[in-house]
Design a protein around this motif. Structure first.
Motif, PDB file in Angstrom:
ATOM      1  N   VAL A   1      -1.637   3.219  -3.837  1.00  0.00           N
ATOM      2  CA  VAL A   1      -1.254   3.301  -2.419  1.00  0.00           C
ATOM      3  C   VAL A   1      -1.634   2.006  -1.707  1.00  0.00           C
ATOM      4  CG1 VAL A   1      -1.811   4.443  -0.261  1.00  0.00           C
ATOM      5  CG2 VAL A   1      -1.354   5.787  -2.276  1.00  0.00           C
ATOM      6  N   ALA A   2      -2.790   1.468  -2.065  1.00  0.00           N
ATOM      7  CA  ALA A   2      -3.252   0.235  -1.431  1.00  0.00           C
ATOM      8  C   ALA A   2      -2.317  -0.913  -1.736  1.00  0.00           C
ATOM      9  CB  ALA A   2      -4.659  -0.081  -1.921  1.00  0.00           C
ATOM     10  N   ALA A   3      -1.908  -1.036  -3.007  1.00  0.00           N
ATOM     11  CA  ALA A   3      -1.030  -2.146  -3.372  1.00  0.00           C
ATOM     12  C   ALA A   3       0.295  -2.029  -2.632  1.00  0.00           C
ATOM     13  CB  ALA A   3      -0.806  -2.148  -4.882  1.00  0.00           C
ATOM     14  N   VAL A   4       0.827  -0.799  -2.565  1.00  0.00           N
ATOM     15  CA  VAL A   4       2.095  -0.600  -1.865  1.00  0.00           C
ATOM     16  C   VAL A   4       1.932  -0.920  -0.378  1.00  0.00           C
ATOM     17  CG1 VAL A   4       3.758   1.155  -1.169  1.00  0.00           C
ATOM     18  CG2 VAL A   4       2.973   1.067  -3.517  1.00  0.00           C
ATOM     19  N   SER A   5       0.845  -0.439   0.222  1.00  0.00           N
ATOM     20  CA  SER A   5       0.623  -0.714   1.649  1.00  0.00           C
ATOM     21  C   SER A   5       0.520  -2.194   1.908  1.00  0.00           C
ATOM     22  CB  SER A   5      -0.679  -0.058   2.118  1.00  0.00           C
ATOM     23  OG  SER A   5      -0.569   1.319   2.080  1.00  0.00           O
ATOM     24  N   ALA A   6      -0.217  -2.889   1.044  1.00  0.00           N
ATOM     25  CA  ALA A   6      -0.426  -4.315   1.279  1.00  0.00           C
ATOM     26  C   ALA A   6       0.896  -5.062   1.221  1.00  0.00           C
ATOM     27  CB  ALA A   6      -1.411  -4.858   0.252  1.00  0.00           C
ATOM     28  N   VAL A   7       1.669  -4.841   0.150  1.00  0.00           N
ATOM     29  CA  VAL A   7       2.892  -5.623  -0.019  1.00  0.00           C
ATOM     30  C   VAL A   7       3.938  -5.233   1.023  1.00  0.00           C
ATOM     31  CG1 VAL A   7       4.781  -6.120  -1.579  1.00  0.00           C
ATOM     32  CG2 VAL A   7       2.461  -6.030  -2.440  1.00  0.00           C
TER      33      VAL A   7
ATOM     34  N   VAL B   1      -5.186  -3.025   5.731  1.00  0.00           N
ATOM     35  CA  VAL B   1      -5.770  -1.773   5.257  1.00  0.00           C
ATOM     36  C   VAL B   1      -5.513  -1.647   3.760  1.00  0.00           C
ATOM     37  CG1 VAL B   1      -5.435   0.705   5.322  1.00  0.00           C
ATOM     38  CG2 VAL B   1      -5.800  -0.538   7.424  1.00  0.00           C
ATOM     39  N   GLY B   2      -4.327  -2.094   3.331  1.00  0.00           N
ATOM     40  CA  GLY B   2      -4.033  -2.100   1.903  1.00  0.00           C
ATOM     41  C   GLY B   2      -5.020  -2.966   1.136  1.00  0.00           C
ATOM     42  N   ILE B   3      -5.311  -4.150   1.666  1.00  0.00           N
ATOM     43  CA  ILE B   3      -6.246  -5.051   0.969  1.00  0.00           C
ATOM     44  C   ILE B   3      -7.634  -4.412   0.892  1.00  0.00           C
ATOM     45  CG2 ILE B   3      -7.375  -7.292   1.059  1.00  0.00           C
ATOM     46  CD1 ILE B   3      -4.868  -8.389   2.352  1.00  0.00           C
ATOM     47  N   ILE B   4      -8.050  -3.799   2.009  1.00  0.00           N
ATOM     48  CA  ILE B   4      -9.358  -3.147   2.018  1.00  0.00           C
ATOM     49  C   ILE B   4      -9.391  -2.043   0.958  1.00  0.00           C
ATOM     50  CG2 ILE B   4     -10.864  -1.656   3.386  1.00  0.00           C
ATOM     51  CD1 ILE B   4      -9.733  -3.148   5.872  1.00  0.00           C
ATOM     52  N   LEU B   5      -8.302  -1.259   0.924  1.00  0.00           N
ATOM     53  CA  LEU B   5      -8.288  -0.137  -0.017  1.00  0.00           C
ATOM     54  C   LEU B   5      -8.172  -0.599  -1.458  1.00  0.00           C
ATOM     55  CD1 LEU B   5      -6.238   2.592   1.835  1.00  0.00           C
ATOM     56  CD2 LEU B   5      -8.681   2.447   1.486  1.00  0.00           C
ATOM     57  N   LEU B   6      -7.634  -1.803  -1.681  1.00  0.00           N
ATOM     58  CA  LEU B   6      -7.648  -2.339  -3.045  1.00  0.00           C
ATOM     59  C   LEU B   6      -9.088  -2.442  -3.526  1.00  0.00           C
ATOM     60  CD1 LEU B   6      -4.994  -5.206  -3.161  1.00  0.00           C
ATOM     61  CD2 LEU B   6      -5.009  -3.137  -4.502  1.00  0.00           C
ATOM     62  N   GLY B   7      -9.960  -2.941  -2.640  1.00  0.00           N
ATOM     63  CA  GLY B   7     -11.375  -3.028  -2.995  1.00  0.00           C
ATOM     64  C   GLY B   7     -11.967  -1.648  -3.223  1.00  0.00           C
TER      65      GLY B   7
ATOM     66  N   LEU C   1     -16.542  -2.371  -3.752  1.00  0.00           N
ATOM     67  CA  LEU C   1     -16.749  -1.713  -2.462  1.00  0.00           C
ATOM     68  C   LEU C   1     -17.232  -2.716  -1.427  1.00  0.00           C
ATOM     69  CD1 LEU C   1     -16.821   0.894  -0.880  1.00  0.00           C
ATOM     70  CD2 LEU C   1     -19.118   1.286  -1.706  1.00  0.00           C
ATOM     71  N   LEU C   2     -18.092  -3.609  -1.882  1.00  0.00           N
ATOM     72  CA  LEU C   2     -18.605  -4.644  -0.975  1.00  0.00           C
ATOM     73  C   LEU C   2     -17.459  -5.524  -0.472  1.00  0.00           C
ATOM     74  CD1 LEU C   2     -21.846  -6.543  -1.429  1.00  0.00           C
ATOM     75  CD2 LEU C   2     -19.833  -7.893  -1.087  1.00  0.00           C
ATOM     76  N   ALA C   3     -16.558  -5.882  -1.393  1.00  0.00           N
ATOM     77  CA  ALA C   3     -15.408  -6.692  -0.987  1.00  0.00           C
ATOM     78  C   ALA C   3     -14.589  -5.946   0.059  1.00  0.00           C
ATOM     79  CB  ALA C   3     -14.562  -7.026  -2.204  1.00  0.00           C
ATOM     80  N   GLY C   4     -14.350  -4.656  -0.189  1.00  0.00           N
ATOM     81  CA  GLY C   4     -13.576  -3.874   0.758  1.00  0.00           C
ATOM     82  C   GLY C   4     -14.255  -3.782   2.119  1.00  0.00           C
TER      83      GLY C   4
ATOM     84  N   SER D   1     -13.503 -12.685   2.015  1.00  0.00           N
ATOM     85  CA  SER D   1     -13.426 -11.301   1.535  1.00  0.00           C
ATOM     86  C   SER D   1     -12.291 -11.138   0.536  1.00  0.00           C
ATOM     87  CB  SER D   1     -13.286 -10.332   2.704  1.00  0.00           C
ATOM     88  OG  SER D   1     -12.313 -10.766   3.591  1.00  0.00           O
ATOM     89  N   GLU D   2     -11.197 -11.891   0.734  1.00  0.00           N
ATOM     90  CA  GLU D   2     -10.113 -11.761  -0.235  1.00  0.00           C
ATOM     91  C   GLU D   2     -10.534 -12.359  -1.578  1.00  0.00           C
ATOM     92  OE1 GLU D   2      -6.337 -11.722   1.730  1.00  0.00           O
ATOM     93  OE2 GLU D   2      -5.449 -12.712   0.009  1.00  0.00           O
ATOM     94  N   TRP D   3     -11.315 -13.417  -1.513  1.00  0.00           N
ATOM     95  CA  TRP D   3     -11.843 -14.007  -2.743  1.00  0.00           C
ATOM     96  C   TRP D   3     -12.695 -12.979  -3.492  1.00  0.00           C
ATOM     97  CZ3 TRP D   3     -16.737 -15.128  -4.631  1.00  0.00           C
ATOM     98  CH2 TRP D   3     -16.794 -16.033  -5.698  1.00  0.00           C
ATOM     99  N   LEU D   4     -13.562 -12.294  -2.751  1.00  0.00           N
ATOM    100  CA  LEU D   4     -14.393 -11.262  -3.373  1.00  0.00           C
ATOM    101  C   LEU D   4     -13.527 -10.164  -3.985  1.00  0.00           C
ATOM    102  CD1 LEU D   4     -17.394 -10.570  -0.978  1.00  0.00           C
ATOM    103  CD2 LEU D   4     -17.476 -11.449  -3.289  1.00  0.00           C
ATOM    104  N   THR D   5     -12.482  -9.760  -3.259  1.00  0.00           N
ATOM    105  CA  THR D   5     -11.602  -8.723  -3.776  1.00  0.00           C
ATOM    106  C   THR D   5     -10.946  -9.186  -5.076  1.00  0.00           C
ATOM    107  OG1 THR D   5     -11.152  -8.180  -1.482  1.00  0.00           O
ATOM    108  CG2 THR D   5      -9.781  -7.133  -3.110  1.00  0.00           C
ATOM    109  N   PHE D   6     -10.470 -10.445  -5.069  1.00  0.00           N
ATOM    110  CA  PHE D   6      -9.867 -10.986  -6.286  1.00  0.00           C
ATOM    111  C   PHE D   6     -10.850 -10.947  -7.452  1.00  0.00           C
ATOM    112  CE2 PHE D   6      -6.217 -13.246  -4.267  1.00  0.00           C
ATOM    113  CZ  PHE D   6      -5.268 -12.743  -5.134  1.00  0.00           C
TER     114      PHE D   6
END
Lengths: 172, 314, 677
Positions: free
Chosen positions: C288-294, C318-324, C344-347, C412-417
């Motif tokens: 759901v997160a990936a779909v929301s983000a894109v 919100v999608g990016i946050i939920l990816l984390g 979770l920290l990244a999110g 934060s996106e770096w952390l998520t990656f």
């Protein structure tokens, strides 16, 4: 693609050596607008913006030939560019028509100094056979200051090349 | 530590000064392949020197963004050069960022260049910005999946560690996943640096331009900075391709002999890659803009296959 | 350092006192608009500041428990604070404090048209209910406050209710938020029923013994409820309507803060209440997160309305946050607590960052809208010269949201990656491939976000003004600029010096999960899963600044005398240079529209009316090229139609005949008696 590469492999460098002899006669240098020191700043690099101010496209064909492997103007550090902002040299062809006079002036203004204007062809020099036409403003020099004139109808590519090179080397 | 830092700055200097030479070399190779004599390889230096000495004509519509962008581009490229192991894996400043940071630094430059393209209010600039951002955005998944493929095999995303890890692997180039990742990254590198078949760096026709259209308004020293930054970007991408995928020769220590060998090997690897670029540019026509996504999705697929091959084969 | 419990209670009392007094005072002063504006928003500012202090006290380890048993049935009002609550209080303060400051100046334009007393009152109540929601510690307290928060924000959305568009937006918001509330209610009741307690604190221990199907049902219901508030696709449709319709300080806090409470709920649900769940949950959240983000960013890219663009970009973030968070759930399911904590920290870090830059962007957009009287980007342009400071703030927000260094979105996106890249440690191939696709989705999102904000900033602020209003725009008042400046500084600070927040987050996650994230950091470097990935944001920013200073200096040393001259934009020598020659927002987005045509399904209409005498003369040309909303057409329209159909069938029962109504009552009675037997 293999046959293409085979052909590329077989074809030698076809660029002819440039001899600056007979062609130089067709070139007429005018008074410089900018002092010689400014031209030293250009070094061995010249970017050219071509402006067709109302030509019959005869001169354009000859200018187009300059890009061919045979004449290869890049070997002298010359290069055609799309924007006058990048250019050091305006290569103007044709008699200046009423529709193009303003555009030519704007192109000249848009070019950063130091800049050279080379008028190519008889029309650019003295309006050629179009002299006196109702749509013609006059030769290039009537609109913007001209540094070098290459005469001929149309001038040979070699003559144009000689004219541009003369423009580069003239002040020294 | 001090010596290492000095050598790192020397490395950056090598990127900064070597980049125009690389561009000159590619142009020379292309000229030769077209049967022309071509400009001397030092021609880019002459161009840069000339532009630095020329006056500047700015559009009346522009803002500080337009004037700031060239400096930012050069700054991001120099900063990237500090991170990339060009000659040696001893990069004391390499901890500043991993490969993802590097890609985001490039994206920062693209972002501002696209803004600068819009700043003058000409239709050409906007067109270039729009296309450049479209290609940058569509290339991004390939970049990251290729990075994933690299990181999977190396177990790290630090550039110096990847090279150290890979150079210990003797059968590296026989690994299909590795080669797939290389091809994917190579296509992305062509797209990001504005080479054929995505963008034609030698075009004169505004409507086919991408990178050139964005910089159409620049003149004088700003143009010099932009062209220099573009050359550095090409240099860095080819260096990444050379050092990440064919890691031999990169100096593992700071011994002078190793550094000299590294320099020679780097020159050789870059020459091969640059010749490859020139060959491609001679043999291929520019793709229509709306065919480019197909090329990029092809490269994405290859990167994904590289990842899949790691999980299912290796 | 131990924080005294009484200090925390005092801070909470101070917070509630400020908001309460602010609400009452602005109502009392409703007759005098300027007084209501100043008092109400100043007290909100103080309250938000006090929320910030409370958050810091909570993150430093302060705990408190507060019970008011008489106020509500089933256990009364129970409030408490732990580090996770404190972190979300910090987010409320980061959004609420600058927004209140901004509102001081911004709401001035509303004085003549709307009741400032009501606006300032609801604003105070909005901040207060959000604060209390994250402190709520039992079911009823939570639900009552959650509903109060939704209603108060609904009233704020309806501020400009004289526009039909706003009314529609309010309706959609109300329906969606109550659909979500219904899911929450069912989920909470199921959970309370299954565990036998209404108290949040006991759930974690009690849920472990529940059956799998009950746990699934609870997860689905609560995730739907919280997801609707967070605005994940396909529950997002209220977001791009309600956020633009609200006044900009409200949109800032709704987008920056309120939807984050959905994230808060999901984190509580997945990491706290239900304990370690099956991998399916994490996988579902990740998908759901990936779909929301894109999709969020793709729809944002097509928008011509500046505030709607920002609202869609909230869906993306919100999608990016939920990816984390989804990655964290998956890591947890595979018993990798260090990586789960990292994801979770990244999110969570991105949640905080998004609060900063999205609030900033909505505020700057509000300033632009107030100056130009339009939200339509095609009527803007050239504002960087008219509103230089607002433009700078918007640029900071754009660079931050496009995840570019050195601003906070990048970090934060770096952390998520990194947390997604580390997924190879999971020993399941199908999960590995899902992660690979998630990486690709995040990469595509970040590229498209960069394009989207090139468009947003470039079309709005650069080149020539496209309309008279844009040409006459003026810089906004200093209070508004002060609010924006605070957030711009926050974006920079969170980006180049993340250490403070990282400490707080490590402690938060440890408190909740009992594991620290695999993350090493000191004052200059951050290393994820050492030595997998390093970044030194502070040094990078310094190096960038140094290079930016050094290059012009070096050029000055070398350069001889060159002149800078201004001339018109190069347009191939054409005579006239107007804003009509500029690339438009639609044109900028067109390559994307063509590449993603399978998703947008654009409608293209070209109507040319010719002159009756000759086809060579054209009278009018009408061109329309619009993007269709797939979700509205494929999901919500059928839903609305079927609801209407059911309602119409149900209407047959309502004949208006008293006898038949009596019959219904009799039948109902008989059924009840039979059931109760």
């Amino acid at each position: 693609m293999v046959s293409l590469w085979r052909k590329i492999w077989k074809t030698p460098v076809v660029t002819e050596p440039f001899i600056n002899s007979d062609a130089a006669a067709a070139i007429e240098a005018l008074t410089r607008q900018v002092e010689a020191a400014a031209f030293a700043r250009l070094g061995r690099s010249l970017h050219i913006r071509q402006v067709d101010a109302g030509s019959c496209n005869g001169c354009e064909l000859e200018i187009g030939a300059l890009n061919s492997p045979y004449y290869d103007l890049e070997q002298f550090g010359l290069h055609f560019v799309a924007s006058p902002r990048h250019a050091d040299c305006l290569l103007v062809t044709g008699p200046v028509t009423r529709n193009m006079a303003d555009a030519l002036r704007r192109t000249y203004e848009a070019t950063p100094s130091p800049k050279i204007v080379v008028a190519v062809g008889d029309c650019a020099q003295n309006c050629g056979i179009f002299a006196g036409g109702y749509g013609v403003v006059g030769p290039v020099s009537a609109v913007i200051p001209v540094d070098i004139v290459v005469s001929g109808c149309p001038p040979a590519p070699r003559a144009i090349l000689a004219g541009i090179l003369a423009a580069m080397e003239k002040p020294r | 530590m001090l010596v290492e830092v000095i050598i790192e700055f020397v490395q950056t200097l090598a990127v900064a000064l070597g980049a125009p030479l690389l561009v000159g070399f590619v142009r020379k190779m292309k000229a030769r392949l077209q049967g022309r004599r071509g400009a001397p390889v030092v021609q880019p230096y002459r161009d840069l020197r000339k532009w630095l000495a020329k006056d500047v004509v700015l559009s009346e519509n522009t803002s500080w963004i337009f004037r700031f962008t060239p400096y930012l581009l050069v700054a991001t490229m120099l900063l990237s050069a500090l991170i990339v192991p060009v000659l040696t894996t001893h990069t004391p400043l390499g901890f500043m960022g991993n490969i993802i940071v590097l890609m985001y630094l490039f994206l920062l430059g693209t972002f501002f260049l696209a803004l600068a393209g819009l700043d003058a209010g000409s239709a050409f600039g906007g067109m270039g910005s729009s296309r450049a951002m479209a290609i940058a955005a569509l290339a991004e998944p390939t970049v990251m999946i290729a990075i994933f493929a690299i990181a999977l095999r190396a177990g790290t995303t630090r550039l110096d560690h990847i090279i150290v890890h890979y150079s210990a692997d003797g059968l590296l180039v026989l690994n299909p996943g590795h080669l797939l990742a290389f091809v994917a990254f190579f296509i992305v590198a062509l797209a990001e640096t504005g080479r054929l078949p995505v963008d034609n760096p030698a075009t004169h026709l505004e409507l086919t331009m991408i990178h050139e259209a964005m910089v159409l308004e620049y003149s004088g020293r700003y143009l010099a900075l932009i062209e220099w930054a573009a050359a550095m970007k090409l240099f860095l991408f080819l260096t990444l391709l050379a050092n990440l995928f064919f890691p031999w020769g990169v100096a593992p220590s700071l011994a002078p002999a190793a550094l000299v060998v590294a320099l020679v090997v780097l020159v050789a690897k870059l020459s091969v890659l640059a010749t490859g670029v020139a060959l491609l540019e001679t043999a291929l026509a520019k793709l229509r803009l709306f065919r480019v996504p197909e090329l990029l999705s092809g490269s994405f697929l290859m990167a994904l296959l590289a990842v899949v091959s790691f999980f299912f084969v290796a | 350092m131990m924080i005294n419990e009484t200090l925390v209670l005092k801070l909470l009392n101070l917070t509630l006192f400020c908001f309460g007094l602010g609400a009452l005072a602005s109502l009392a002063l409703a007759r005098r608009a300027p007084a209501a504006r100043w008092t109400g928003h100043m007290l909100a500012l103080l309250g938000a500041g006090s929320v910030g202090t409370l958050a810091v006290a909570g993150l430093a380890g302060g705990t408190a428990h507060w019970t008011l048993s008489g106020l509500l049935p089933f256990g009364g009002v129970v409030l408490g604070i732990d580090r996770l609550s404190a972190f979300f209080l910090l987010i409320i303060a980061v959004g609420g404090f600058p927004a209140s400051l901004y509102a001081l100046g911004y709401t001035r334009a509303y004085e003549s048209r709307h009741s400032l007393g009501a606006m300032a009152c609801t604003w105070n109540l909005f901040l207060a209910t959000m604060t209390l929601v994250v402190l709520a510690r039992n079911v009823l307290t939570f639900l009552v406050l959650w509903e109060a928060m939704s209603l108060v924000s609904y009233f704020l959305v309806l501020t400009e209710s004289d526009h039909a568009e706003t009314q529609h937006a309010g309706l959609v918001y109300l329906v969606m938020t109550h659909a979500g509330f219904a899911c929450l209610l069912m989920g909470f009741l199921l959970l309370a029923h299954a565990t036998g307690t209404m108290d949040f604190a006991h759930w974690r221990a009690a849920t472990a013994s529940l059956g799998a199907s009950t746990r699934h049902a609870i997860f689905i219901l609560l995730a739907l409820g919280f997801g609707a508030k967070a605005g994940v696709i396909p529950l997002h449709i209220w977001l791009p309507q309600a956020h633009p319709a609200a006044p900009s300080h409200v949109s800032a806090v709704m987008s920056g803060v309120m939807i984050k409470l959905g994230i808060y709920g999901l984190i509580r649900l997945g990491f706290d209440w239900l304990g370690i769940g099956p991998a399916v949950w994490g996988g579902a959240i990740l998908a759901v997160a990936a779909v929301s983000a894109v999709l969020g960013v793709l729809y944002a890219l097509m928008e011509q309305d500046l505030k709607r663009l920002l609202a869609y970009s909230s869906v993306e973030n919100v999608g990016i946050i939920l990816l984390g968070i989804g990655a964290g759930l998956l890591f947890q399911a595979y018993h990798l607590p260090g990586l789960a904590a990292l994801a979770l920290l990244a999110g969570l870090y991105h949640t905080l960052n998004h609060a900063a830059f999205k609030s900033l962007l909505f505020m700057t957009a509000g300033a632009v809208v107030q100056a130009t009287h339009t939200r339509h980007m095609e009527a803007m342009g050239g504002l960087i010269k008219r509103m230089p400071q607002t433009a700078l703030f918007f640029l900071v927000g754009s660079v931050a949201i496009a995840a570019l260094p050195p601003f906070n979105g990048f970090f934060s996106e770096w952390l998520t990656f990194q947390s997604l890249l580390l997924s190879w440690q999971i020993p399941a191939r199908d999960v590995n491939l899902i992660f690979a696709l998630a990486i690709a989705a995040l990469a595509l999102t970040s590229g498209l976000a960069a394009a989207c904000f090139v468009k947003a900033f470039g079309i709005t602020f650069l080149a020539l003004p496209r309309s008279d209003q844009a040409g006459q725009a003026c810089e906004v008042s200093w209070v508004m600029r002060a609010g924006m400046a605070l957030l711009a500084l926050a974006c920079l600070a969170l980006g180049i010096w993340p250490v403070g927040v990282l400490y707080a987050l490590q402690a938060t996650i440890f408190e909740m999960n009992g594991a620290y994230a695999n993350l090493y950091f000191d004052w200059k470097t951050v290393v994820a899963n050492p030595p997998f990935a390093t970044v030194a944001p502070l040094l990078m920013a310094c190096a960038l600044a140094a290079l930016l200073a050094a290059i012009p200096l070096a050029l000055r040393l070398r350069r001889g005398r060159t002149v800078r001259r201004y001339y018109e934009t190069w347009g191939c020598g054409r005579a006239l240079q107007t804003a009509r020659f500029e690339y438009t927002s639609t044109a900028f987005a067109n390559p994307f529209k063509r590449v993603f045509a399978f998703l947008y399904r654009p409608i293209k209409e070209l109507d040319i009316e010719f002159h009756p005498e000759s086809r060579f003369f054209v009278r009018t040309i009408a061109y329309r090229n619009e993007v269709r909303s797939v979700f509205e057409e494929a999901l919500y329209q059928p839903l609305i139609r079927s609801t209407q159909w059911i309602a119409e069938q149900a209407r047959r029962l309502q004949s208006g005949n008293v006898q038949s109504y009596l019959l219904y009552i009799l039948i109902a009675l008989v059924i009840l008696i039979l059931l109760a037997r």
